[in-house]
Design a protein around this motif. Sequence first.
Motif, PDB file in Angstrom:
ATOM      1  N   PHE A 251      19.391   0.954 -22.075  1.00 16.43           N
ATOM      2  CA  PHE A 251      18.334   1.889 -22.477  1.00 16.43           C
ATOM      3  C   PHE A 251      18.600   2.424 -23.888  1.00 16.43           C
ATOM      4  N   LEU A 252      19.861   2.642 -24.208  1.00 16.53           N
ATOM      5  CA  LEU A 252      20.214   3.189 -25.517  1.00 16.53           C
ATOM      6  C   LEU A 252      20.202   2.125 -26.620  1.00 16.53           C
ATOM      7  N   ASP A 253      20.143   0.853 -26.257  1.00 14.26           N
ATOM      8  CA  ASP A 253      20.145  -0.241 -27.228  1.00 14.26           C
ATOM      9  C   ASP A 253      18.711  -0.507 -27.709  1.00 14.26           C
ATOM     10  N   LEU A 254      18.208   0.373 -28.562  1.00 13.99           N
ATOM     11  CA  LEU A 254      16.809   0.308 -29.014  1.00 13.99           C
ATOM     12  C   LEU A 254      16.498  -0.941 -29.828  1.00 13.99           C
ATOM     13  N   PHE A 255      17.459  -1.463 -30.557  1.00 21.57           N
ATOM     14  CA  PHE A 255      17.200  -2.591 -31.443  1.00 21.57           C
ATOM     15  C   PHE A 255      17.765  -3.903 -30.906  1.00 21.57           C
ATOM     16  N   GLY A 256      18.204  -3.887 -29.660  1.00 18.85           N
ATOM     17  CA  GLY A 256      18.734  -5.104 -29.048  1.00 18.85           C
ATOM     18  C   GLY A 256      17.931  -5.438 -27.804  1.00 18.85           C
ATOM     19  N   ALA A 257      18.612  -5.645 -26.716  1.00 17.00           N
ATOM     20  CA  ALA A 257      17.959  -5.973 -25.443  1.00 17.00           C
ATOM     21  C   ALA A 257      17.613  -4.668 -24.720  1.00 17.00           C
ATOM     22  N   TRP A 258      16.613  -3.945 -25.237  1.00 19.99           N
ATOM     23  CA  TRP A 258      16.265  -2.630 -24.699  1.00 19.99           C
ATOM     24  C   TRP A 258      15.762  -2.743 -23.266  1.00 19.99           C
ATOM     25  N   ASP A 259      16.278  -1.861 -22.395  1.00 18.56           N
ATOM     26  CA  ASP A 259      15.903  -1.823 -20.978  1.00 18.56           C
ATOM     27  C   ASP A 259      15.253  -0.465 -20.700  1.00 18.56           C
ATOM     28  N   PRO A 260      13.939  -0.406 -20.467  1.00 20.25           N
ATOM     29  CA  PRO A 260      13.245   0.871 -20.281  1.00 20.25           C
ATOM     30  C   PRO A 260      13.397   1.474 -18.890  1.00 20.25           C
ATOM     31  N   THR A 261      14.183   0.893 -18.008  1.00 15.64           N
ATOM     32  CA  THR A 261      14.305   1.353 -16.632  1.00 15.64           C
ATOM     33  C   THR A 261      14.627   2.846 -16.550  1.00 15.64           C
TER      34      THR A 261
ATOM     35  N   SER B 243      18.136   3.272  -8.020  1.00 13.22           N
ATOM     36  CA  SER B 243      17.534   3.011  -9.332  1.00 13.22           C
ATOM     37  C   SER B 243      18.502   2.350 -10.313  1.00 13.22           C
ATOM     38  N   SER B 244      19.707   2.063  -9.878  1.00 16.51           N
ATOM     39  CA  SER B 244      20.755   1.420 -10.684  1.00 16.51           C
ATOM     40  C   SER B 244      21.258   2.297 -11.829  1.00 16.51           C
ATOM     41  N   MET B 245      21.040   3.584 -11.756  1.00 17.88           N
ATOM     42  CA  MET B 245      21.491   4.473 -12.827  1.00 17.88           C
ATOM     43  C   MET B 245      22.992   4.742 -12.755  1.00 17.88           C
ATOM     44  N   VAL B 246      23.643   4.251 -11.732  1.00 13.25           N
ATOM     45  CA  VAL B 246      25.096   4.367 -11.654  1.00 13.25           C
ATOM     46  C   VAL B 246      25.788   3.236 -12.408  1.00 13.25           C
ATOM     47  N   ASP B 247      25.004   2.283 -12.881  1.00 16.17           N
ATOM     48  CA  ASP B 247      25.542   1.142 -13.624  1.00 16.17           C
ATOM     49  C   ASP B 247      25.493   1.450 -15.124  1.00 16.17           C
ATOM     50  N   PRO B 248      26.654   1.618 -15.765  1.00 18.12           N
ATOM     51  CA  PRO B 248      26.667   1.921 -17.200  1.00 18.12           C
ATOM     52  C   PRO B 248      25.911   0.899 -18.044  1.00 18.12           C
ATOM     53  N   LYS B 249      25.829  -0.355 -17.592  1.00 14.06           N
ATOM     54  CA  LYS B 249      25.108  -1.376 -18.359  1.00 14.06           C
ATOM     55  C   LYS B 249      23.621  -1.045 -18.468  1.00 14.06           C
ATOM     56  N   VAL B 250      23.044  -0.452 -17.411  1.00 12.54           N
ATOM     57  CA  VAL B 250      21.631  -0.075 -17.437  1.00 12.54           C
ATOM     58  C   VAL B 250      21.415   1.042 -18.455  1.00 12.54           C
ATOM     59  N   VAL B 251      22.310   2.024 -18.444  1.00 12.70           N
ATOM     60  CA  VAL B 251      22.194   3.151 -19.377  1.00 12.70           C
ATOM     61  C   VAL B 251      22.388   2.669 -20.812  1.00 12.70           C
ATOM     62  N   LEU B 252      23.402   1.865 -21.049  1.00 15.59           N
ATOM     63  CA  LEU B 252      23.636   1.341 -22.398  1.00 15.59           C
ATOM     64  C   LEU B 252      22.487   0.443 -22.849  1.00 15.59           C
TER      65      LEU B 252
END
Length: 139
Positions: free
Chosen positions: A32-42, A21-30
């Motif tokens: 998700f946390l970037d609500l006002f930028g390039a938000w990733d809902p994965t 699920s790519s949850m080991v990639d900090p970029k995916v998590v960050l």
Amino acid sequence: MKGIIFGLLSGLLFGIGLTISSMVDPKVVLGFLDLFGAWDPTLAFVMVGGLLVYLPFYHFYVKPKQHTIFGEPCDLPNKKNVDAKLVVGASLFGIGWGLSGICPGPAITNISGGVPGILLFVLAMLIGMMLASRVEKII
């Protein structure tokens, strides 16, 4: 012995799921946390998928029976109130997760890559766990 083998297999399955699920990639998590930028809902979809598997098993088996499938007793939390210890702990966890994009589960999964940042994170996490248990004894 069954419990140890089942724990190992569960941990491996969890690690494989995190990797797929790519949850080991900090970029995916960050992302998700970037609500006002390039938000990733994965991450939200991964969380919902995990809950769909876990919640029925918990509510129909673990909670009523209070033991594991191997007959071991479950130490389920019984506290219902929100106290300072919970708020401080959750805040520290959230701050660390938000700054690094790394959660403890994925960090353990990422150790095999030998990336210095991950190794440093796991070392800091272990030190934090030791310090927390000592502080808890004082309080």
